[in-house]
Design a protein around this motif. Structure first.
Motif, PDB file in Angstrom:
ATOM      1  N   MET A   1       0.745  -1.020  -0.137  1.00 41.75           N
ATOM      2  CA  MET A   1       0.061  -0.090   0.067  1.00 41.75           C
ATOM      3  C   MET A   1       0.632   1.215   0.028  1.00 41.75           C
ATOM      4  SD  MET A   1      -3.191   1.014   2.486  1.00 41.75           S
ATOM      5  CE  MET A   1      -2.015   1.239   4.013  1.00 41.75           C
ATOM      6  N   SER A   2       0.669   2.299  -0.813  1.00 41.67           N
ATOM      7  CA  SER A   2       1.430   3.457  -0.869  1.00 41.67           C
ATOM      8  C   SER A   2       1.155   4.337   0.320  1.00 41.67           C
ATOM      9  CB  SER A   2       0.845   4.230  -1.982  1.00 41.67           C
ATOM     10  OG  SER A   2      -0.561   4.673  -2.207  1.00 41.67           O
ATOM     11  N   THR A   3       2.075   5.210   0.400  1.00 46.65           N
ATOM     12  CA  THR A   3       2.119   6.026   1.933  1.00 46.65           C
ATOM     13  C   THR A   3       1.263   7.216   1.288  1.00 46.65           C
ATOM     14  OG1 THR A   3       4.520   5.136   2.158  1.00 46.65           O
ATOM     15  CG2 THR A   3       3.631   7.557   3.272  1.00 46.65           C
ATOM     16  N   LEU A   4       0.258   7.508   2.672  1.00 46.18           N
ATOM     17  CA  LEU A   4      -0.525   8.748   2.432  1.00 46.18           C
ATOM     18  C   LEU A   4       0.482  10.046   2.100  1.00 46.18           C
ATOM     19  CD1 LEU A   4      -3.433   9.396   2.378  1.00 46.18           C
ATOM     20  CD2 LEU A   4      -3.043  10.258   4.900  1.00 46.18           C
ATOM     21  N   PRO A   5       0.157  10.950   1.136  1.00 47.41           N
ATOM     22  CA  PRO A   5       0.842  12.107   0.982  1.00 47.41           C
ATOM     23  C   PRO A   5       0.791  13.083   2.074  1.00 47.41           C
ATOM     24  CG  PRO A   5      -0.237  11.529  -1.026  1.00 47.41           C
ATOM     25  CD  PRO A   5      -0.734  10.697   0.112  1.00 47.41           C
ATOM     26  N   PHE A   6       1.952  13.865   2.366  1.00 47.47           N
ATOM     27  CA  PHE A   6       1.844  14.696   3.394  1.00 47.47           C
ATOM     28  C   PHE A   6       0.664  15.626   3.430  1.00 47.47           C
ATOM     29  CE2 PHE A   6       4.642  18.888   4.829  1.00 47.47           C
ATOM     30  CZ  PHE A   6       3.695  18.829   6.057  1.00 47.47           C
ATOM     31  N   SER A   7       0.474  16.157   1.978  1.00 47.98           N
ATOM     32  CA  SER A   7      -0.645  17.065   1.925  1.00 47.98           C
ATOM     33  C   SER A   7      -1.958  16.685   2.658  1.00 47.98           C
ATOM     34  CB  SER A   7      -1.134  17.052   0.610  1.00 47.98           C
ATOM     35  OG  SER A   7      -2.298  18.017   0.261  1.00 47.98           O
ATOM     36  N   ALA A   8      -2.082  15.407   2.611  1.00 47.12           N
ATOM     37  CA  ALA A   8      -3.527  14.836   3.539  1.00 47.12           C
ATOM     38  C   ALA A   8      -3.297  14.537   4.820  1.00 47.12           C
ATOM     39  CB  ALA A   8      -3.936  13.634   2.696  1.00 47.12           C
ATOM     40  N   THR A   9      -2.263  14.787   5.455  1.00 48.05           N
ATOM     41  CA  THR A   9      -2.025  14.488   7.013  1.00 48.05           C
ATOM     42  C   THR A   9      -1.857  15.851   7.625  1.00 48.05           C
ATOM     43  OG1 THR A   9       0.530  14.766   6.824  1.00 48.05           O
ATOM     44  CG2 THR A   9      -0.455  12.484   6.228  1.00 48.05           C
ATOM     45  N   THR A  10      -2.288  16.883   7.261  1.00 54.89           N
ATOM     46  CA  THR A  10      -2.219  18.398   7.983  1.00 54.89           C
ATOM     47  C   THR A  10      -3.500  18.412   8.755  1.00 54.89           C
ATOM     48  OG1 THR A  10      -2.884  19.454   5.854  1.00 54.89           O
ATOM     49  CG2 THR A  10      -0.369  19.216   6.423  1.00 54.89           C
ATOM     50  N   PRO A  11      -3.758  19.538   9.722  1.00 52.60           N
ATOM     51  CA  PRO A  11      -5.152  19.528  10.277  1.00 52.60           C
ATOM     52  C   PRO A  11      -6.374  20.033   9.419  1.00 52.60           C
ATOM     53  CG  PRO A  11      -3.436  20.754  11.531  1.00 52.60           C
ATOM     54  CD  PRO A  11      -2.721  20.240  10.335  1.00 52.60           C
ATOM     55  N   GLU A 170      -4.277   3.705  -4.562  1.00 46.14           N
ATOM     56  CA  GLU A 170      -4.681   3.911  -3.239  1.00 46.14           C
ATOM     57  C   GLU A 170      -3.768   5.066  -2.695  1.00 46.14           C
ATOM     58  OE1 GLU A 170      -5.697   1.529   0.748  1.00 46.14           O
ATOM     59  OE2 GLU A 170      -4.521   0.594  -0.966  1.00 46.14           O
ATOM     60  N   ASN A 171      -4.213   6.101  -1.836  1.00 45.75           N
ATOM     61  CA  ASN A 171      -3.813   7.170  -1.460  1.00 45.75           C
ATOM     62  C   ASN A 171      -3.386   8.173  -2.323  1.00 45.75           C
ATOM     63  OD1 ASN A 171      -4.048   6.145   1.201  1.00 45.75           O
ATOM     64  ND2 ASN A 171      -2.139   5.194   1.193  1.00 45.75           N
ATOM     65  N   GLY A 172      -3.773   8.178  -3.559  1.00 43.92           N
ATOM     66  CA  GLY A 172      -3.729   9.370  -4.586  1.00 43.92           C
ATOM     67  C   GLY A 172      -4.992  10.199  -3.838  1.00 43.92           C
ATOM     68  N   VAL A 173      -4.666  11.714  -3.938  1.00 45.77           N
ATOM     69  CA  VAL A 173      -5.591  12.919  -3.047  1.00 45.77           C
ATOM     70  C   VAL A 173      -5.270  14.153  -4.173  1.00 45.77           C
ATOM     71  CG1 VAL A 173      -5.096  11.878  -1.112  1.00 45.77           C
ATOM     72  CG2 VAL A 173      -3.804  13.900  -1.948  1.00 45.77           C
ATOM     73  N   VAL A 174      -6.517  14.875  -3.782  1.00 39.47           N
ATOM     74  CA  VAL A 174      -6.261  16.137  -4.421  1.00 39.47           C
ATOM     75  C   VAL A 174      -5.191  16.862  -3.503  1.00 39.47           C
ATOM     76  CG1 VAL A 174      -7.453  18.373  -4.985  1.00 39.47           C
ATOM     77  CG2 VAL A 174      -8.543  16.131  -5.326  1.00 39.47           C
ATOM     78  N   GLY A 175      -4.193  17.172  -3.893  1.00 44.25           N
ATOM     79  CA  GLY A 175      -3.143  17.687  -2.898  1.00 44.25           C
ATOM     80  C   GLY A 175      -3.357  19.370  -2.740  1.00 44.25           C
ATOM     81  N   HIS A 176      -3.763  19.852  -3.755  1.00 46.49           N
ATOM     82  CA  HIS A 176      -4.089  21.440  -3.647  1.00 46.49           C
ATOM     83  C   HIS A 176      -5.164  21.838  -4.919  1.00 46.49           C
ATOM     84  CE1 HIS A 176      -0.558  21.911  -6.319  1.00 46.49           C
ATOM     85  NE2 HIS A 176      -1.353  22.689  -7.072  1.00 46.49           N
ATOM     86  N   VAL A 177      -5.695  23.064  -4.533  1.00 47.00           N
ATOM     87  CA  VAL A 177      -6.420  23.600  -5.652  1.00 47.00           C
ATOM     88  C   VAL A 177      -6.175  25.158  -5.579  1.00 47.00           C
ATOM     89  CG1 VAL A 177      -8.840  24.554  -6.116  1.00 47.00           C
ATOM     90  CG2 VAL A 177      -8.674  22.233  -5.065  1.00 47.00           C
ATOM     91  N   HIS A 178      -6.069  25.279  -7.058  1.00 46.44           N
ATOM     92  CA  HIS A 178      -5.409  26.524  -7.607  1.00 46.44           C
ATOM     93  C   HIS A 178      -6.619  27.437  -7.858  1.00 46.44           C
ATOM     94  CE1 HIS A 178      -1.703  28.952  -8.728  1.00 46.44           C
ATOM     95  NE2 HIS A 178      -2.524  29.805  -8.529  1.00 46.44           N
TER      96      HIS A 178
END
Length: 271
Positions: A1-11, A170-178
Protein backbone atom coordinates in the motif's frame (compact mmCIF):
# COMPACT_ATOMS: atom_id res chain seq x y z
CA UNK A 1 0.00 0.00 0.00
CA UNK A 2 1.31 3.47 -0.86
CA UNK A 3 2.07 6.06 1.80
CA UNK A 4 -0.45 8.82 2.35
CA UNK A 5 0.99 12.08 0.99
CA UNK A 6 1.95 14.82 3.46
CA UNK A 7 -0.71 17.09 1.96
CA UNK A 8 -3.49 14.92 3.42
CA UNK A 9 -1.97 14.60 6.92
CA UNK A 10 -2.29 18.25 7.97
CA UNK A 11 -5.05 19.61 10.24
CA UNK A 12 -6.91 20.93 7.19
CA UNK A 13 -6.54 19.64 3.64
CA UNK A 14 -8.39 19.45 0.34
CA UNK A 15 -10.92 16.63 0.17
CA UNK A 16 -12.50 16.91 -3.27
CA UNK A 17 -13.67 19.26 -5.99
CA UNK A 18 -17.04 19.69 -7.67
CA UNK A 19 -17.36 20.57 -11.35
CA UNK A 20 -20.38 21.44 -13.47
CA UNK A 21 -20.29 20.07 -17.02
CA UNK A 22 -22.44 20.36 -20.13
CA UNK A 23 -21.42 16.80 -21.06
CA UNK A 24 -20.78 15.01 -17.80
CA UNK A 25 -20.39 11.60 -19.46
CA UNK A 26 -17.64 12.81 -21.79
CA UNK A 27 -15.89 14.63 -18.98
CA UNK A 28 -16.03 11.59 -16.69
CA UNK A 29 -14.58 9.47 -19.50
CA UNK A 30 -11.68 11.93 -19.81
CA UNK A 31 -10.89 11.80 -16.10
CA UNK A 32 -11.02 8.00 -16.18
CA UNK A 33 -8.93 7.40 -19.30
CA UNK A 34 -6.50 10.32 -19.14
CA UNK A 35 -6.12 11.19 -15.46
CA UNK A 36 -6.73 7.65 -14.20
CA UNK A 37 -9.58 8.19 -11.75
CA UNK A 38 -12.10 5.42 -11.08
CA UNK A 39 -15.85 5.91 -11.22
CA UNK A 40 -17.04 5.30 -7.67
CA UNK A 41 -20.75 6.09 -7.81
CA UNK A 42 -23.63 7.87 -9.51
CA UNK A 43 -26.37 9.80 -7.77
CA UNK A 44 -28.89 11.36 -10.12
CA UNK A 45 -26.98 13.76 -12.35
CA UNK A 46 -23.73 13.54 -10.34
CA UNK A 47 -20.85 11.23 -11.25
CA UNK A 48 -18.28 10.71 -8.48
CA UNK A 49 -14.73 9.66 -9.34
CA UNK A 50 -11.59 9.15 -7.31
CA UNK A 51 -8.76 6.89 -6.29
CA UNK A 52 -9.68 3.51 -4.78
CA UNK A 53 -12.09 4.15 -1.87
CA UNK A 54 -11.49 7.92 -1.91
CA UNK A 55 -13.83 10.37 -3.66
CA UNK A 56 -11.87 13.19 -5.30
CA UNK A 57 -14.12 14.66 -7.97
CA UNK A 58 -17.87 15.16 -8.44
CA UNK A 59 -19.14 16.03 -11.92
CA UNK A 60 -22.61 17.56 -12.00
CA UNK A 61 -24.46 17.45 -15.31
CA UNK A 62 -26.09 20.68 -16.51
CA UNK A 63 -26.68 20.72 -20.25
CA UNK A 64 -27.90 24.33 -20.02
CA UNK A 65 -24.80 25.68 -18.28
CA UNK A 66 -22.92 28.45 -20.06
CA UNK A 67 -19.20 28.03 -20.79
CA UNK A 68 -16.86 29.16 -18.04
CA UNK A 69 -15.07 32.48 -18.57
CA UNK A 70 -11.30 31.98 -18.05
CA UNK A 71 -10.97 35.68 -17.16
CA UNK A 72 -13.48 35.38 -14.31
CA UNK A 73 -13.01 34.03 -10.80
CA UNK A 74 -13.08 30.24 -10.70
CA UNK A 75 -10.82 27.24 -11.12
CA UNK A 76 -7.24 27.58 -12.35
CA UNK A 77 -6.54 23.89 -11.79
CA UNK A 78 -7.29 20.86 -9.66
CA UNK A 79 -4.02 19.23 -8.61
CA UNK A 80 -4.03 15.44 -8.27
CA UNK A 81 -1.16 14.35 -6.04
CA UNK A 82 0.34 10.91 -6.62
CA UNK A 83 1.98 9.13 -3.67
CA UNK A 84 5.41 8.65 -5.25
CA UNK A 85 7.74 9.86 -7.98
CA UNK A 86 7.54 6.41 -9.57
CA UNK A 87 3.75 6.88 -9.82
CA UNK A 88 4.37 10.14 -11.67
CA UNK A 89 6.77 8.33 -13.98
CA UNK A 90 4.13 5.69 -14.69
CA UNK A 91 1.62 8.41 -15.55
CA UNK A 92 4.13 10.15 -17.84
CA UNK A 93 4.74 6.91 -19.74
CA UNK A 94 0.95 6.48 -20.01
CA UNK A 95 0.73 9.99 -21.47
CA UNK A 96 3.52 9.24 -23.95
CA UNK A 97 2.01 5.92 -25.02
CA UNK A 98 -1.45 7.42 -25.50
CA UNK A 99 -0.30 10.71 -27.07
CA UNK A 100 -2.03 12.75 -24.35
CA UNK A 101 -1.70 16.47 -24.98
CA UNK A 102 0.25 18.19 -22.21
CA UNK A 103 0.16 21.92 -21.56
CA UNK A 104 3.32 22.09 -19.47
CA UNK A 105 5.83 20.16 -17.37
CA UNK A 106 7.59 21.87 -14.46
CA UNK A 107 9.98 21.29 -11.59
CA UNK A 108 8.80 23.52 -8.71
CA UNK A 109 11.59 22.46 -6.29
CA UNK A 110 9.00 21.20 -3.81
CA UNK A 111 7.26 19.09 -6.45
CA UNK A 112 7.34 17.87 -10.04
CA UNK A 113 4.25 18.44 -12.13
CA UNK A 114 2.54 18.14 -15.50
CA UNK A 115 -0.37 20.25 -16.67
CA UNK A 116 -3.28 19.61 -19.00
CA UNK A 117 -6.76 20.92 -19.73
CA UNK A 118 -9.92 18.84 -19.80
CA UNK A 119 -12.44 19.02 -22.69
CA UNK A 120 -14.51 21.72 -20.96
CA UNK A 121 -11.52 23.95 -20.20
CA UNK A 122 -10.78 23.00 -16.59
CA UNK A 123 -7.12 23.03 -15.66
CA UNK A 124 -5.51 19.90 -14.22
CA UNK A 125 -2.16 19.33 -12.53
CA UNK A 126 -0.76 15.85 -11.96
CA UNK A 127 2.18 15.90 -9.60
CA UNK A 128 4.37 14.23 -7.01
CA UNK A 129 6.03 15.96 -4.10
CA UNK A 130 9.70 15.96 -3.34
CA UNK A 131 10.40 14.84 0.26
CA UNK A 132 9.36 17.59 2.66
CA UNK A 133 12.74 17.53 4.40
CA UNK A 134 14.31 18.76 1.15
CA UNK A 135 12.13 21.87 0.93
CA UNK A 136 13.84 25.15 1.80
CA UNK A 137 12.14 27.67 4.09
CA UNK A 138 13.07 31.26 4.85
CA UNK A 139 11.07 33.72 6.95
CA UNK A 140 8.05 31.42 6.95
CA UNK A 141 7.98 31.06 3.16
CA UNK A 142 8.87 27.95 1.17
CA UNK A 143 11.19 28.12 -1.81
CA UNK A 144 9.28 27.40 -5.00
CA UNK A 145 10.12 28.17 -8.62
CA UNK A 146 9.20 26.98 -12.10
CA UNK A 147 11.95 25.16 -13.96
CA UNK A 148 11.94 22.64 -16.78
CA UNK A 149 10.95 19.15 -15.66
CA UNK A 150 13.54 16.43 -16.25
CA UNK A 151 11.17 13.88 -17.79
CA UNK A 152 13.88 11.25 -18.28
CA UNK A 153 14.84 11.42 -14.61
CA UNK A 154 11.25 10.88 -13.47
CA UNK A 155 10.81 7.97 -15.88
CA UNK A 156 13.99 6.41 -14.50
CA UNK A 157 12.30 6.07 -11.09
CA UNK A 158 9.93 3.44 -12.49
CA UNK A 159 11.37 0.00 -11.72
CA UNK A 160 12.42 -2.17 -14.65
CA UNK A 161 9.69 -4.65 -15.57
CA UNK A 162 7.08 -2.58 -13.75
CA UNK A 163 3.42 -3.22 -14.63
CA UNK A 164 3.02 0.42 -15.61
CA UNK A 165 0.18 2.84 -15.06
CA UNK A 166 -2.90 1.21 -13.54
CA UNK A 167 -4.77 4.42 -12.69
CA UNK A 168 -4.46 6.75 -9.72
CA UNK A 169 -3.28 4.48 -6.90
CA UNK A 170 -4.61 4.08 -3.40
CA UNK A 171 -3.76 7.21 -1.40
CA UNK A 172 -3.81 9.42 -4.47
CA UNK A 173 -5.45 12.68 -3.33
CA UNK A 174 -6.29 16.19 -4.41
CA UNK A 175 -3.15 17.79 -3.06
CA UNK A 176 -4.15 21.37 -3.73
CA UNK A 177 -6.57 23.57 -5.62
CA UNK A 178 -5.46 26.66 -7.49
CA UNK A 179 -8.10 29.37 -7.90
CA UNK A 180 -8.56 32.34 -10.19
CA UNK A 181 -9.37 35.37 -8.03
CA UNK A 182 -9.78 39.10 -8.45
CA UNK A 183 -7.20 40.12 -5.85
CA UNK A 184 -4.65 37.88 -4.07
CA UNK A 185 -4.58 40.19 -1.05
CA UNK A 186 -8.28 39.57 -0.42
CA UNK A 187 -7.80 35.83 -1.04
CA UNK A 188 -4.97 35.70 1.48
CA UNK A 189 -7.09 37.51 4.07
CA UNK A 190 -10.01 35.12 3.52
CA UNK A 191 -8.00 31.91 3.90
CA UNK A 192 -6.10 33.20 6.92
CA UNK A 193 -9.22 34.48 8.66
CA UNK A 194 -11.64 31.67 7.86
CA UNK A 195 -9.31 28.65 7.87
CA UNK A 196 -6.26 29.72 9.84
CA UNK A 197 -4.03 29.07 6.86
CA UNK A 198 -0.49 30.42 6.57
CA UNK A 199 0.71 32.30 3.50
CA UNK A 200 3.77 30.29 2.53
CA UNK A 201 4.73 31.87 -0.82
CA UNK A 202 4.01 34.92 -2.95
CA UNK A 203 4.71 35.33 -6.68
CA UNK A 204 5.00 39.09 -6.78
CA UNK A 205 1.62 40.74 -6.31
CA UNK A 206 -0.21 38.36 -8.64
CA UNK A 207 -0.33 35.06 -6.71
CA UNK A 208 -0.35 33.75 -3.17
CA UNK A 209 0.02 30.21 -1.87
CA UNK A 210 -1.46 29.15 1.47
CA UNK A 211 -1.44 26.00 3.57
CA UNK A 212 -2.16 24.20 6.81
CA UNK A 213 0.44 22.35 8.85
CA UNK A 214 3.55 23.32 6.91
CA UNK A 215 2.58 21.94 3.49
CA UNK A 216 3.86 23.87 0.47
CA UNK A 217 0.31 24.84 -0.47
CA UNK A 218 -3.23 23.56 -0.24
CA UNK A 219 -4.63 26.64 -1.94
CA UNK A 220 -3.18 28.83 -4.67
CA UNK A 221 -4.86 32.07 -5.72
CA UNK A 222 -3.77 34.12 -8.73
CA UNK A 223 -4.77 37.00 -11.01
CA UNK A 224 -2.76 35.88 -14.03
CA UNK A 225 -5.97 35.86 -16.09
CA UNK A 226 -8.55 37.32 -13.72
CA UNK A 227 -7.24 40.58 -12.23
CA UNK A 228 -10.12 42.68 -10.91
CA UNK A 229 -12.70 39.92 -11.36
CA UNK A 230 -15.96 40.31 -9.45
CA UNK A 231 -18.27 37.64 -8.10
CA UNK A 232 -18.52 34.50 -10.17
CA UNK A 233 -21.74 34.23 -12.15
CA UNK A 234 -24.10 31.34 -11.51
CA UNK A 235 -25.03 28.84 -14.20
CA UNK A 236 -21.52 28.35 -15.58
CA UNK A 237 -19.56 25.21 -16.30
CA UNK A 238 -16.39 24.69 -14.32
CA UNK A 239 -15.93 24.99 -10.59
CA UNK A 240 -19.00 24.33 -8.43
CA UNK A 241 -17.30 24.02 -5.04
CA UNK A 242 -14.17 23.01 -3.19
CA UNK A 243 -14.47 20.63 -0.25
CA UNK A 244 -11.94 20.78 2.56
CA UNK A 245 -11.47 18.30 5.41
CA UNK A 246 -10.63 19.56 8.89
CA UNK A 247 -9.87 17.88 12.19
CA UNK A 248 -10.62 21.18 13.93
CA UNK A 249 -14.41 21.30 13.36
CA UNK A 250 -17.28 19.08 14.52
CA UNK A 251 -19.91 19.91 11.87
CA UNK A 252 -19.92 20.71 8.17
CA UNK A 253 -19.59 24.38 7.25
CA UNK A 254 -20.20 26.22 3.98
CA UNK A 255 -18.54 29.53 3.19
CA UNK A 256 -18.00 31.68 0.13
CA UNK A 257 -14.77 33.43 -0.73
CA UNK A 258 -14.95 37.09 -1.85
CA UNK A 259 -15.79 35.97 -5.41
CA UNK A 260 -18.63 33.65 -4.47
CA UNK A 261 -16.62 30.43 -4.76
CA UNK A 262 -18.25 27.89 -2.45
CA UNK A 263 -15.86 26.34 0.08
CA UNK A 264 -17.43 23.65 2.17
CA UNK A 265 -15.59 21.91 4.99
CA UNK A 266 -16.32 18.50 6.46
CA UNK A 267 -15.03 17.24 9.81
CA UNK A 268 -12.53 14.41 9.82
CA UNK A 269 -9.15 13.29 11.03
CA UNK A 270 -6.14 13.62 8.73
CA UNK A 271 -6.11 10.99 6.03
Amino acid sequence: MSTLPFSATTPTSVSRVGLTARDAEALATYYRTVVGLQELSRDGSVITLGSPNRALLDIQSDKNALPDDPRAAGLFHTAFLLPSRADLGRWIQHAIDNKIQIGGASDHRVSEALYLTDPEGNGIEIYADRPADTWTWSGGEVGMSTERLDIASVLADVPEGDAGWQGVPENGVVGHVHLRVGNPVDAEDFWKREFGFDAVAHYGSAAVFLSSGGYHHHIGANTWQSAGAGRRKSGLTGLSWVEMRSSEISAETVKEDPWGTVIRTVPGLPG
